[in-house]
Scaffold this motif. Structure first.
Motif, PDB file in Angstrom:
ATOM      1  N   LYS A 270       0.999  -0.860   0.095  1.00 53.74           N
ATOM      2  CA  LYS A 270      -0.237   0.257  -0.230  1.00 53.74           C
ATOM      3  C   LYS A 270       0.642   1.582   0.528  1.00 53.74           C
ATOM      4  O   LYS A 270       1.723   1.364   0.917  1.00 53.74           O
ATOM      5  CB  LYS A 270      -0.556  -0.405   1.608  1.00 53.74           C
ATOM      6  CG  LYS A 270      -2.026   1.278   1.629  1.00 53.74           C
ATOM      7  CD  LYS A 270      -2.918   1.259   2.586  1.00 53.74           C
ATOM      8  CE  LYS A 270      -3.643   2.157   2.891  1.00 53.74           C
ATOM      9  NZ  LYS A 270      -4.191   2.800   1.289  1.00 53.74           N
ATOM     10  N   TRP A 271       0.143   2.691  -0.525  1.00 54.67           N
ATOM     11  CA  TRP A 271       1.320   3.123  -0.902  1.00 54.67           C
ATOM     12  C   TRP A 271       0.393   4.865  -0.319  1.00 54.67           C
ATOM     13  O   TRP A 271      -0.428   4.532  -0.211  1.00 54.67           O
ATOM     14  CB  TRP A 271       1.732   3.281  -2.302  1.00 54.67           C
ATOM     15  CG  TRP A 271       2.415   4.838  -2.717  1.00 54.67           C
ATOM     16  CD1 TRP A 271       3.206   4.961  -2.992  1.00 54.67           C
ATOM     17  CD2 TRP A 271       2.072   5.841  -3.094  1.00 54.67           C
ATOM     18  NE1 TRP A 271       3.953   6.575  -3.179  1.00 54.67           N
ATOM     19  CE2 TRP A 271       3.032   6.729  -3.214  1.00 54.67           C
ATOM     20  CE3 TRP A 271       0.882   6.861  -3.008  1.00 54.67           C
ATOM     21  CZ2 TRP A 271       3.185   8.264  -3.238  1.00 54.67           C
ATOM     22  CZ3 TRP A 271       0.753   7.918  -3.059  1.00 54.67           C
ATOM     23  CH2 TRP A 271       1.527   8.802  -3.477  1.00 54.67           C
ATOM     24  N   TYR A 272       1.101   5.232   0.867  1.00 56.79           N
ATOM     25  CA  TYR A 272       1.377   6.047   1.178  1.00 56.79           C
ATOM     26  C   TYR A 272       1.045   7.948   0.502  1.00 56.79           C
ATOM     27  O   TYR A 272       0.557   9.089   0.429  1.00 56.79           O
ATOM     28  CB  TYR A 272       1.154   6.489   3.214  1.00 56.79           C
ATOM     29  CG  TYR A 272       0.731   5.109   3.384  1.00 56.79           C
ATOM     30  CD1 TYR A 272      -0.754   5.325   3.799  1.00 56.79           C
ATOM     31  CD2 TYR A 272       1.210   3.234   3.689  1.00 56.79           C
ATOM     32  CE1 TYR A 272      -1.137   3.774   4.538  1.00 56.79           C
ATOM     33  CE2 TYR A 272       0.743   3.400   4.344  1.00 56.79           C
ATOM     34  CZ  TYR A 272      -0.479   2.801   4.536  1.00 56.79           C
ATOM     35  OH  TYR A 272      -1.173   1.369   5.599  1.00 56.79           O
ATOM     36  N   TRP A 273       3.140   7.726   0.724  1.00 57.60           N
ATOM     37  CA  TRP A 273       2.906   9.261   0.535  1.00 57.60           C
ATOM     38  C   TRP A 273       4.431   8.307  -0.275  1.00 57.60           C
ATOM     39  O   TRP A 273       5.274   7.347   0.665  1.00 57.60           O
ATOM     40  CB  TRP A 273       3.534  10.138   1.085  1.00 57.60           C
ATOM     41  CG  TRP A 273       3.063  11.866   0.468  1.00 57.60           C
ATOM     42  CD1 TRP A 273       4.073  12.407   0.403  1.00 57.60           C
ATOM     43  CD2 TRP A 273       2.514  12.526  -0.220  1.00 57.60           C
ATOM     44  NE1 TRP A 273       4.030  13.957   0.032  1.00 57.60           N
ATOM     45  CE2 TRP A 273       3.120  13.145  -0.734  1.00 57.60           C
ATOM     46  CE3 TRP A 273       1.090  11.714  -1.193  1.00 57.60           C
ATOM     47  CZ2 TRP A 273       2.413  14.418  -1.195  1.00 57.60           C
ATOM     48  CZ3 TRP A 273       0.566  13.168  -1.879  1.00 57.60           C
ATOM     49  CH2 TRP A 273       0.992  13.833  -1.842  1.00 57.60           C
ATOM     50  N   TYR A 274       5.386   9.708  -0.591  1.00 58.78           N
ATOM     51  CA  TYR A 274       6.744   9.526  -1.373  1.00 58.78           C
ATOM     52  C   TYR A 274       7.707   9.884   0.390  1.00 58.78           C
ATOM     53  O   TYR A 274       7.692  10.460   0.651  1.00 58.78           O
ATOM     54  CB  TYR A 274       6.689  10.896  -2.337  1.00 58.78           C
ATOM     55  CG  TYR A 274       6.314  10.841  -3.372  1.00 58.78           C
ATOM     56  CD1 TYR A 274       6.271   9.844  -4.187  1.00 58.78           C
ATOM     57  CD2 TYR A 274       4.837  11.784  -3.530  1.00 58.78           C
ATOM     58  CE1 TYR A 274       5.378   9.784  -5.330  1.00 58.78           C
ATOM     59  CE2 TYR A 274       4.580  11.829  -5.141  1.00 58.78           C
ATOM     60  CZ  TYR A 274       3.983  10.795  -5.785  1.00 58.78           C
ATOM     61  OH  TYR A 274       3.341  10.755  -6.360  1.00 58.78           O
ATOM     62  N   GLY A 275       8.641   9.183  -0.862  1.00 55.77           N
ATOM     63  CA  GLY A 275      10.542   9.326   0.326  1.00 55.77           C
ATOM     64  C   GLY A 275      11.343  10.948  -0.347  1.00 55.77           C
ATOM     65  O   GLY A 275       9.917  11.094  -1.645  1.00 55.77           O
TER      66      GLY A 275
END
Ligand SMILES: *[C@@H]1O[C@H](CO)[C@@H](O)[C@H](O)[C@H]1NC(C)=O
Ligand SMILES: *[C@@H]1O[C@H](CO)[C@@H](O)[C@H](O)[C@H]1NC(C)=O
Ligand SMILES: *[C@@H]1O[C@H](CO)[C@@H](O)[C@H](O)[C@H]1NC(C)=O
Ligand SMILES: *[C@@H]1O[C@H](CO)[C@@H](O)[C@H](O)[C@H]1NC(C)=O
Ligand SMILES: *[C@@H]1O[C@H](CO)[C@@H](O)[C@H](O)[C@H]1NC(C)=O
Ligand SMILES: *[C@@H]1O[C@H](CO)[C@@H](O)[C@H](O)[C@H]1NC(C)=O
Length: 541
Positions: free
Chosen positions: A337-342
């Motif tokens: 699951k993707w939440y936000w960029y690094g």
């Protein structure tokens, strides 16, 4: 860092970390216009009586104070301004029934008005700036204005206003901070300008970085006809998402119960730069093409690093923190699951992944989160001033992304890609974002630009986005950075003369004289040969 006194925008702001979401500094100033013999008619008009007709729907003006300031001098980001003459106006107003009190600050030149209005933004939880910081803007001939958003002007903490009581958000002040006070400020500032000069401003411009950049997007999306030109720099776009992600490296350290020494983290950043510096063709301490840098921090584990003369060994935990920082939030329960960029490799750890230590042993260290991120989780998510973010479970932490979007998305996100009304108004907007931004992952800006482009392939006719290799949040870093006066001049030439900014000039921050012409996204800067300091040695692909 707590208790440190940092010069931010020429204003002494107590207890503000050096990494705070910054406002835009104005560096080299070409010509000062609010200097010289004052216009005596304007001097006479600089009093509250002149401004009795301010009228903005939904507001009630409580007070207008105006007085001339002459021969004013101030130092602002290494630049000294002297002999400035302006009318210093403060408007106090409320939104009837909302129990708030908001201040608009304006500086109107007593000589040399250039016919333009400029609104200025804030940083972090600071909504805007006062006359002392607007004076250098007015020095260049602008009628300038900003707002405190209805809460303490230079308080980087939202502790004093976020909650009416534990569990209860102060929605009125949050809405003032998010957008409402910005629209008011601009209308009030433009009216003050018109009443003072008996002539409305010919053009209006917005300048802001970080929160100020988000505010620029607020105008393009929500108040599309207030500004002709907008500088929305390193914007805090998708605030409700990235600010939760900003805490992720801290959460990872909290869960491990291990906080690496700052010098270990610095050494990891340096090792990444060393590994990837030359893949862009030039060894200059700048990773110009960070997306192809795949440096693996685990290759360092067990090796030695230098910590102020003492040797240390890279830890497994240090590598875990680096991966978390670079990859962005990933839940162990649902790794896909993707939440936000690094952030890009080479970015300093101290913004999101900061630690503070009592001595040279990692066991003496604790986490040093960015204040806005920690307060957002504690005050706006948990709504509990006593909440301890260091004790969150994974479930508690990762559920905040969804809850935050639910509760605050429409108010804070500023990510509406439909700019058709701004386009129809004839507005022009420029965003640049540092590729080594340590507080706001730069890919939030490229994602937004891509979304605007997906809706309108002609986006570059009115909105242009540039990425700046090796530049930190708003300023700092080894890479050349677009300077404010030059960027604003490029925007004004685009608005007023139709001169399209094909590239954006950036200048060395390190004294090596390097100049680059930054490329219009999605093109990237590539080295084509020659002296790396010269802009002609680089091209756009
Ligand atoms: C203006 O201020 C400077 C100090 O900043 C002072 O030396 C100078 O005398 C002042 N000029 C006038 C006309 O007051
Ligand atoms: C401008 O006016 C306000 C309100 O009267 C005052 O507090 C502030 O010090 C003044 N600023 C300058 C730069 O004179
Ligand atoms: C940012 O986006 C670029 C282009 O899609 C991608 O190559 C890069 O890996 C991304 N960087 C981060 C830190 O997510
Ligand atoms: C370092 O600080 C910690 C915590 O303050 C302390 O327990 C420890 O003894 C100190 N170690 C050294 C080598 O001074
Ligand atoms: C945080 O967790 C630690 C370890 O489980 C515990 O000792 C401490 O009391 C907790 N603090 C709070 C405020 O819950
Ligand atoms: C527009 O072009 C004219 C003529 O070249 C020039 O004098 C003026 O400074 C330009 N205006 C801006 C805002 O760049």
């Amino acid at each position: 860092m707590a208790g440190a006194v940092t010069l931010l925008l020429g204003v002494l702001v107590a207890s503000v970390c050096a990494e705070d979401m910054r406002q835009v500094p104005l560096k080299s100033v070409t010509a000062l216009s609010a200097v010289g013999t004052v216009n005596s008619a304007l001097l006479d008009r600089c009093n509250g009586e002149t401004f009795t007709g301010i009228d903005v729907f939904g507001t009630k003006i409580l007070d207008v104070v105006a007085s001339p300031v002459q021969n004013y001098s101030t130092t602002y980001m290494d630049q000294t301004y002297a002999g400035l003459n302006f009318c210093n106006v403060t408007v106090t107003y409320t939104h009837p029934g909302r129990d708030d009190e908001v201040h608009v600050f304006a500086t109107l030149p007593l000589t040399g008005w250039n016919g333009r209005f400029q609104g200025r933004g804030g940083g972090g939880f600071i909504t805007g700036v006062d006359a002392a910081v607007l004076a250098p803007v007015t020095a260049q001939g602008f009628a300038a204005a900003s707002t405190d958003g209805g809460h303490a002007l230079y308080d980087q903490s939202a502790e004093s206003w976020a909650l009416n009581s534990p569990g209860n958000i102060n929605w009125n002040l949050l809405e003032d901070y998010a957008y409402k006070s910005l629209g008011d400020m601009t209308l009030i500032g433009q009216q003050l300008t018109t009443q003072f000069f008996s002539k409305s401003p010919k053009y209006s411009y917005w300048t802001g970085c970080s929160t100020g950049g988000r505010q620029g997007l607020v105008f393009a999306q929500r108040y599309p006809d207030l500004y002709d030109g907008i500088l929305a720099l390193a914007p805090a776009i998708n605030l409700e998402g990235f600010v939760v992600a900003e805490y992720y490296p801290q959460h990872v350290m909290n869960r491990m119960g291990h906080y690496p020494l700052p010098c270990e983290l610095n050494a990891i950043a340096d090792a990444a730069i060393k590994a990837c510096d030359s893949i862009d063709g030039v060894e200059d301490g700048v990773i110009s093409l960070p997306s192809i840098c795949k440096f693996d921090p685990e290759t360092l584990v067990g090796k030695e690093f230098d910590c102020d003369g003492e040797k240390g060994k890279f830890s497994k935990e240090g590598a875990v923190v680096a991966k978390a920082f670079w990859q962005g939030p990933a839940s162990p329960a649902d790794p896909e699951k993707w939440y936000w960029y690094g952030v890009n490799r080479g970015t300093p750890f101290n913004g999101m992944a900061g630690t503070t230590c009592a001595n040279a042993s990692a066991s003496s260290c604790s986490g040093s989160p960015f204040v806005v991120s920690e307060e957002y989780l504690r005050l706006f998510q948990q709504k509990d001033p006593a909440f301890v973010t260091t004790n969150m479970t994974d479930d508690e932490y990762f559920s905040m992304f969804h809850r935050s979007a639910q509760e605050y998305g429409s108010m804070l996100s500023t990510s509406d890609p439909d700019l058709s009304l701004f386009k129809a108004h004839g507005g022009k907007m420029i965003t640049w974002h540092g590729l080594a931004d340590e507080l706001i992952p730069v890919n939030g800006s490229s994602k937004y630009y891509q979304q605007v482009m997906d809706l309108d392939k002609d986006v570059a006719d009115y909105y242009r986005y540039f990425e700046a290799p090796g530049v930190y949040h708003c300023f700092g870093g080894p890479g050349p950075r677009p300077e404010e006066d030059e960027t604003l001049a490029a925007l004004m030439a685009w608005v007023e003369n139709g001169t399209v900014p094909e590239t954006l000039a950036a200048r060395s921050q390190t004294g090596d004289g390097a100049v680059r012409e930054l490329c219009l996204y999605p093109q990237t800067l590539v080295y084509v040969g020659g002296e790396p300091e010269k802009s002609e040695s680089w091209g756009c692909r």
